[in-house]
Design a protein around this motif. Structure first.
Motif, PDB file in Angstrom:
ATOM      1  N   LEU A 512       0.833  -1.204   0.000  1.00 53.87           N
ATOM      2  CA  LEU A 512       0.000   0.000   0.000  1.00 53.87           C
ATOM      3  C   LEU A 512       0.869   1.255   0.000  1.00 53.87           C
ATOM      4  O   LEU A 512       0.604   2.204  -0.749  1.00 53.87           O
ATOM      5  N   TYR A 513       1.907   1.273   0.829  1.00 58.27           N
ATOM      6  CA  TYR A 513       2.798   2.438   0.890  1.00 58.27           C
ATOM      7  C   TYR A 513       3.483   2.670  -0.461  1.00 58.27           C
ATOM      8  O   TYR A 513       3.551   3.808  -0.956  1.00 58.27           O
ATOM      9  N   ALA A 514       3.976   1.600  -1.093  1.00 55.07           N
ATOM     10  CA  ALA A 514       4.641   1.731  -2.393  1.00 55.07           C
ATOM     11  C   ALA A 514       3.665   2.191  -3.469  1.00 55.07           C
ATOM     12  O   ALA A 514       4.021   2.969  -4.364  1.00 55.07           O
ATOM     13  N   ALA A 515       2.404   1.715  -3.384  1.00 53.10           N
ATOM     14  CA  ALA A 515       1.398   2.139  -4.362  1.00 53.10           C
ATOM     15  C   ALA A 515       1.126   3.637  -4.249  1.00 53.10           C
ATOM     16  O   ALA A 515       0.896   4.318  -5.257  1.00 53.10           O
ATOM     17  N   ILE A 516       1.158   4.171  -3.017  1.00 50.73           N
ATOM     18  CA  ILE A 516       0.960   5.613  -2.825  1.00 50.73           C
ATOM     19  C   ILE A 516       2.068   6.401  -3.530  1.00 50.73           C
ATOM     20  O   ILE A 516       1.822   7.442  -4.145  1.00 50.73           O
ATOM     21  N   LEU A 517       3.299   5.908  -3.473  1.00 52.14           N
ATOM     22  CA  LEU A 517       4.430   6.621  -4.064  1.00 52.14           C
ATOM     23  C   LEU A 517       4.291   6.797  -5.573  1.00 52.14           C
ATOM     24  O   LEU A 517       4.739   7.808  -6.130  1.00 52.14           O
ATOM     25  N   VAL A 518       3.706   5.803  -6.250  1.00 49.87           N
ATOM     26  CA  VAL A 518       3.678   5.830  -7.720  1.00 49.87           C
ATOM     27  C   VAL A 518       2.296   6.141  -8.276  1.00 49.87           C
ATOM     28  O   VAL A 518       2.107   6.132  -9.493  1.00 49.87           O
ATOM     29  N   THR A 519       1.311   6.404  -7.410  1.00 54.55           N
ATOM     30  CA  THR A 519      -0.034   6.734  -7.879  1.00 54.55           C
ATOM     31  C   THR A 519      -0.059   8.145  -8.436  1.00 54.55           C
ATOM     32  O   THR A 519       0.483   9.079  -7.842  1.00 54.55           O
ATOM     33  N   LYS A 520      -0.713   8.311  -9.581  1.00 56.33           N
ATOM     34  CA  LYS A 520      -0.769   9.615 -10.242  1.00 56.33           C
ATOM     35  C   LYS A 520      -1.693  10.564  -9.497  1.00 56.33           C
ATOM     36  O   LYS A 520      -2.647  10.156  -8.851  1.00 56.33           O
ATOM     37  N   GLN A 521      -1.398  11.847  -9.637  1.00 57.39           N
ATOM     38  CA  GLN A 521      -2.227  12.883  -9.038  1.00 57.39           C
ATOM     39  C   GLN A 521      -3.580  12.972  -9.736  1.00 57.39           C
ATOM     40  O   GLN A 521      -3.713  12.640 -10.920  1.00 57.39           O
ATOM     41  N   MET A 522      -4.591  13.439  -8.994  1.00 58.50           N
ATOM     42  CA  MET A 522      -5.864  13.766  -9.631  1.00 58.50           C
ATOM     43  C   MET A 522      -5.646  14.882 -10.654  1.00 58.50           C
ATOM     44  O   MET A 522      -4.697  15.656 -10.556  1.00 58.50           O
ATOM     45  N   ARG A 523      -6.550  14.948 -11.617  1.00 63.14           N
ATOM     46  CA  ARG A 523      -6.380  15.936 -12.689  1.00 63.14           C
ATOM     47  C   ARG A 523      -6.282  17.357 -12.140  1.00 63.14           C
ATOM     48  O   ARG A 523      -5.516  18.179 -12.638  1.00 63.14           O
ATOM     49  N   TYR A 525      -4.960  18.326  -9.475  1.00 63.84           N
ATOM     50  CA  TYR A 525      -3.713  18.558  -8.755  1.00 63.84           C
ATOM     51  C   TYR A 525      -2.485  18.183  -9.577  1.00 63.84           C
ATOM     52  O   TYR A 525      -1.380  18.107  -9.032  1.00 63.84           O
ATOM     53  N   GLN A 526      -2.649  17.948 -10.874  1.00 64.30           N
ATOM     54  CA  GLN A 526      -1.528  17.468 -11.679  1.00 64.30           C
ATOM     55  C   GLN A 526      -0.381  18.467 -11.772  1.00 64.30           C
ATOM     56  O   GLN A 526       0.764  18.083 -12.015  1.00 64.30           O
ATOM     57  N   ASN A 527      -0.684  19.748 -11.564  1.00 64.70           N
ATOM     58  CA  ASN A 527       0.374  20.761 -11.609  1.00 64.70           C
ATOM     59  C   ASN A 527       1.074  20.931 -10.262  1.00 64.70           C
ATOM     60  O   ASN A 527       2.048  21.670 -10.161  1.00 64.70           O
TER      61      ASN A 527
END
Length: 633
Positions: A512-523, A525-527
């Motif tokens: 779960l922790y590793a998945a958080i690291l590589v999960t993309k930002q919401m549209r 918050y992408q900037n």
């Protein structure tokens, strides 16, 4: 008529003559002809007689039939006449009955009309009385409404005065912080108050929002005054601390501050060697700074003291100094945060509120799954409503976290703890579930940075190997206390859980922790920078490689980390990450194999197979199949 009789005598005579031969042939022929005619005549007479008899019988039968028909006709006529008379009598009876019914209906209609007239007169009188009563009530309500408006106006004025006082004291806290000569020395005092300060700000903000939409409560004025009083207490505490610090002899603090800053992680594919320069941690973004306290980082380093240096030196084989500082800061922040809502547990009147908050957190979190983007957004919106103090439906009831001044803080910590539990309970059994949960976590982390800090603190509390911190057993510490500190669970019979169960839970937390690291930002918050991106993965992996490995757990967590976040790390750090993999294979893996007891090489074998496959593929690590390719929202 009697039938003709035959002349038997004549026949006999003829026969005798023939027999006797006294007549000639001719004479015989004539005689036979005469006899035949005579027989025909007799037959005709018999037939005529028979026909006469038949005719007489038919005549008699016809007469009998006519008589029978006449009798039947007379009987039918009599029956019809009887039926007609009976019908007449029945119709006369029906007519009499109908006449009686009409008379009864007439009487009833007359009675009903009279009753309706009386009822109409009564209703008319009641309507007039009601109209008069409504007029009196309307006048009373108008008077009451006017009084309520005046009362609300007074409440708004009191709340506005409290808000102005709150802002003034808030500014005084900021000014006091700025006036401190050694801000680094002020950090411990600020860390103790920052959670309560944020809770007070959120409570005041929610109160102002309710006032703007007209949802003013009777106790809001008192609450606003109470918030100002609590803020004044914080101001006094910080002002005293600032005065103490400013009264000390001038110290060189800038060097200490600079020494605590972390060297940024490599952000491109330059060829700088990351082999041993791996104790860095990412800078905290502006979104993670508590409002009102300028430039105070929530994970600011502890001031360097001889005691801390001594502890770091003693634990150098268990944790690197920077990771230890981060760990202590986060745990202190967690304790201060939990202390900020202690009042919520001392009052039994809020017991149902606490239970409802727990349901409001557990229900959407338990339902998070990668069914669809809309499904995850629904769960995200429900959690967002809860953390912003908006009403949330739970079954047949509704809960608003801002109903208590510490309600939002309680829900944030409750949510952080629940999500980490999802790692060890859900992700450990269903690894693919990690990415759906991570997508919701990252979205919430962007909006609520303090929630993110609580989440990391709970990750470290449940699995200190994520720091990484290999906690040693202290003198006098029991085995049970020691194993619990490492993250083990104890069963009801007092025995520690089996190693495979422990590794499975830790694996779920790491995934779960590793998945958080590589999960993309919401549209939306992408900037913005990722609230907890791959830089933290680099820091963890580098710090792990710098420490002596522990049996089973290090191999298991390293395998889970690389399988989930390896592709994202390689895409971000490119050749530098390849060097880190090379160090893992050539230097770390042999040391890991040395500490692995015989017969327990499962985690090591899986890591070895994974590293060999990665090297055969030129260092390429495929992305996880369950990785959510499109950003949420």
């Amino acid at each position: 008529m009697s039938p003709p009789k035959k002349s038997i005598k004549d026949h006999d005579i003829i026969s005798n003559e023939i027999m006797n031969g006294k007549s000639s042939v001719e004479k015989m022929m004539l005689e036979l002809d005469r006899i035949r005619k005579l027989q025909v005549k007799e037959a005709m007479q018999a037939r005529i007689w028979k026909m006469g008899e038949d005719l007489n019988a038919l005549h008699r039968e016809e007469q009998s039939k006519e008589e029978r028909l006449a009798r039947e006709k007379a009987a039918e006529a009599l029956r019809q006449e009887t039926a007609f008379l009976a019908k007449l009598r029945h119709e006369e009876h029906l007519a009499a009955t109908r006449h009686q019914q009409l008379n009864l209906q007439h009487e009833q209609s007359t009675k009903r009309i009279n009753e309706m007239l009386k009822d109409m007169e009564k209703k008319q009188r009641e309507a007039e009385e009601k109209k008069s009563e409504e007029k009196k009530q309307r006048e009373a309500e108008e008077k009451k409404s006017e009084e309520k408006k005046q009362h609300l106006k007074q409440l708004l004025n009191r709340i506005y005065e409290s808000q102005m006082s709150f802002r003034a004291k808030y500014q005084q806290i900021s000014d006091a912080t700025k006036s401190c000569k050694d801000r680094q020395a002020l950090v411990p005092a600020l860390m103790e108050q920052v959670v309560k300060l944020r809770s007070l700000c959120e409570a005041m903000e929610q109160m102002v929002k309710r006032c703007k939409v007209g949802e003013i409560r009777e106790d809001d004025a008192e609450k606003s005054s109470s918030l100002v009083g609590e803020l004044d207490s914080i101001l006094n505490i910080l002002q005293e601390e600032v005065d103490k610090i400013n009264a000390r002899p001038d110290q060189v603090t800038q060097a200490d501050s600079n020494s605590s800053q972390v060297k940024p992680l490599p952000q491109n594919s330059s060829e700088s060697d990351p082999q041993r320069e791996v104790t860095e941690q990412p800078q905290v973004s502006e979104q993670q700074r508590p409002s009102g306290v300028e430039k105070l980082e929530e994970n600011a380093s502890l001031p360097k003291t001889s005691a801390l240096d001594r502890i770091s030196d003693e634990l150098k084989d268990c944790v690197d100094p920077e990771s230890l500082k981060m760990y202590i800061n986060l745990q202190n922040n967690l304790k201060a945060f939990e202390k900020s809502y202690e009042a919520l547990f001392t009052d039994d009147r809020w017991k149902k509120f606490r239970i409802d908050c727990q349901k409001a957190v557990s229900t959407p979190v338990n339902a998070i799954s990668p069914i669809s983007s809309a499904h995850m957004m629904d769960k995200l919106l429900r959690l967002r409503q809860l953390l912003t103090g908006q009403p949330v439906d739970i079954g047949n009831s509704r809960v608003t976290s801002s109903a208590h001044p510490s309600g939002i803080a309680y829900c944030k910590n409750l949510l952080a703890k629940k999500l980490v539990k999802q790692g060890e309970q859900t992700v450990s059994s269903k690894p693919d579930a990690a990415f759906a949960i991570a997508a919701v976590v990252v979205a919430l982390w962007n909006e609520f940075p303090d929630f993110g800090l609580l989440l990391v603190a709970h990750f470290h509390k449940e699995c200190p190997y994520l720091v990484p911190f290999y906690i040693p057993q202290r003198g006098g510490q029991s085995d049970e206390e020691y194993y619990k500190a490492l993250g083990y669970r104890y069963l009801d019979d007092g025995t520690v859980e089996k190693q495979d169960k422990f590794l499975k839970r830790m694996s779920g937390i790491m995934r779960l922790y590793a998945a958080i690291l590589v999960t993309k930002q919401m549209r939306q918050y992408q900037n913005n920078p990722h609230p907890h991106g791959v830089a933290n993965g680099w820091r963890w992996m580098a710090a792990t490689l710098n420490l002596d490995p522990q049996p089973d757990i290090c191999a298991s967590l390293l395998f889970d980390f690389l399988e989930v976040a390896g592709n994202g790390m390689a895409a971000h750090y490119k050749s530098q990450f390849q060097k880190l993999l090379y160090i893992t294979c050539k230097e770390y893996y042999p040391r890991l194999k040395e500490v692995t007891p015989a017969g327990s090489g499962g985690p090591v074998s899986r890591l070895q197979e994974f590293l060999q496959k990665t090297l055969r593929n030129g260092g390429f690590i495929p992305p996880p199949e369950a990785l959510i390719s499109q950003p949420l929202g």
